[in-house]
Design an enzyme around this catalytic site. Structure first.
Site, short mmCIF file in Angstrom:
data_model
loop_
_atom_site.label_atom_id
_atom_site.label_comp_id
_atom_site.label_asym_id
_atom_site.label_seq_id
_atom_site.Cartn_x
_atom_site.Cartn_y
_atom_site.Cartn_z
N GLY A 160 26.16 10.78 -12.96
CA GLY A 160 27.37 10.57 -13.74
C GLY A 160 27.14 10.52 -15.24
O GLY A 160 26.13 10.01 -15.71
N HIS B 213 30.68 12.81 -11.69
CA HIS B 213 31.85 12.35 -12.44
C HIS B 213 31.56 12.17 -13.93
O HIS B 213 30.49 11.73 -14.32
CB HIS B 213 32.36 11.02 -11.86
N ASP B 214 32.52 12.56 -14.74
CA ASP B 214 32.53 12.30 -16.19
C ASP B 214 31.42 13.03 -16.94
O ASP B 214 31.13 12.70 -18.11
CB ASP B 214 32.46 10.80 -16.49
#
Length: 257
Positions: free
Chosen positions: A138, A120-121
């Site tokens: 992440g 994520h991200d």
């Protein structure tokens, strides 16, 4: 006109461009936007929040815009953006963003090899090659034209500079500055990525300036701040040298030794 296998599922709310080939047993969720001339081989999953550009090729088992593997995620609406002309090989997984940044981004003209994971991200630039089974935690940032070999593990929030070559099997919890080879165990600076720089058309003069900047940084004399001050005082500040300065000065996790 799109070619969509009758054995594929495409949600009626998904927005699909033209010239796409969607193979059997593919799954395309709601709240998905796919551009033109993409090729999804069999068993590709495109989940909610995906924003796919043009000319990408997705191999069997690829899963894009998956739910983040983050216990802080509370179902907020986030996205996963993939640019153009990427080759995304078998079983690659890319998570969508969380409330932290709202999106995961993969640029254009990248080769993401089999079973690698982008959490994520993360933000991955353009022209990168990422090896088999490499895993990004992440909010990792990878700049343009990085080559990261197979089975590399990169800790959350790390920054990998452009034009690097990272040795297979490496692990890092610190930033890897641009233009270098990073390897050995534990991971450390192992010289300039000379072959890569020459292949990309860097002149001998530019390579020598980059080499001199890293000679100062890795001399072991003084602090990183003192090394940067010496570079600013003694070297010609080309865009490449400025990139090194900015990278080191902005590093939150510290650069590899």
């Amino acid at each position: 006109m799109n070619q969509i296998s009758p054995l594929a599922f495409v949600h009626p709310d998904a927005k699909i461009g033209e010239g796409n080939i969607i193979g059997p047993f593919c799954y395309i969720d709601s709240n998905v936007v796919i551009g033109n001339n993409n090729h999804l081989l069999n068993n590709v999953s495109i989940h909610t929040g995906a924003r796919i550009g043009n000319g990408n090729e997705f191999f069997p088992g690829a899963s894009i815009s998956t739910k983040p593997q983050d216990l802080k995620f509370r179902g907020e609406e986030t996205t996963c953006e993939v640019g153009d002309n990427n080759s995304i090989r078998e079983n690659v997984t890319i998570s969508r963003g969380t409330a932290s940044k709202g999106t995961t981004k993969v640029g254009s003209n990248n080769l993401l090899m089999e079973s690698m994971h982008i959490a994520h991200d993360c933000v991955v630039g353009n022209g990168c090659i990422i090896g088999n089974s490499t895993k990004f935690a992440g909010e990792v940032v990878v700049d343009d034209n990085a080559i990261i070999s197979g089975a590399v593990l990169i800790h959350q929030f790390c920054h990998v500079g452009g034009y690097v070559m990272v040795q297979g099997g490496s692990r890092t919890s610190q930033d890897i500055p641009p233009y270098i080879i990073a390897g050995k165990e534990p991971i450390r600076f192992a010289g300039l990525n000379l072959v890569g720089l020459r292949r990309r058309g860097f002149s001998n003069e530019t390579i020598e300036l980059i080499h001199e900047a890293y000679r100062i940084i890795y001399s072991g004399k003084g602090t990183r701040a003192e090394a940067i001050a010496e570079i600013k005082q003694n070297l010609t500040i080309t865009p490449e040298v400025q990139y090194i300065i900015d990278f080191v000065e902005s590093s939150q996790r510290g650069i590899i030794k």
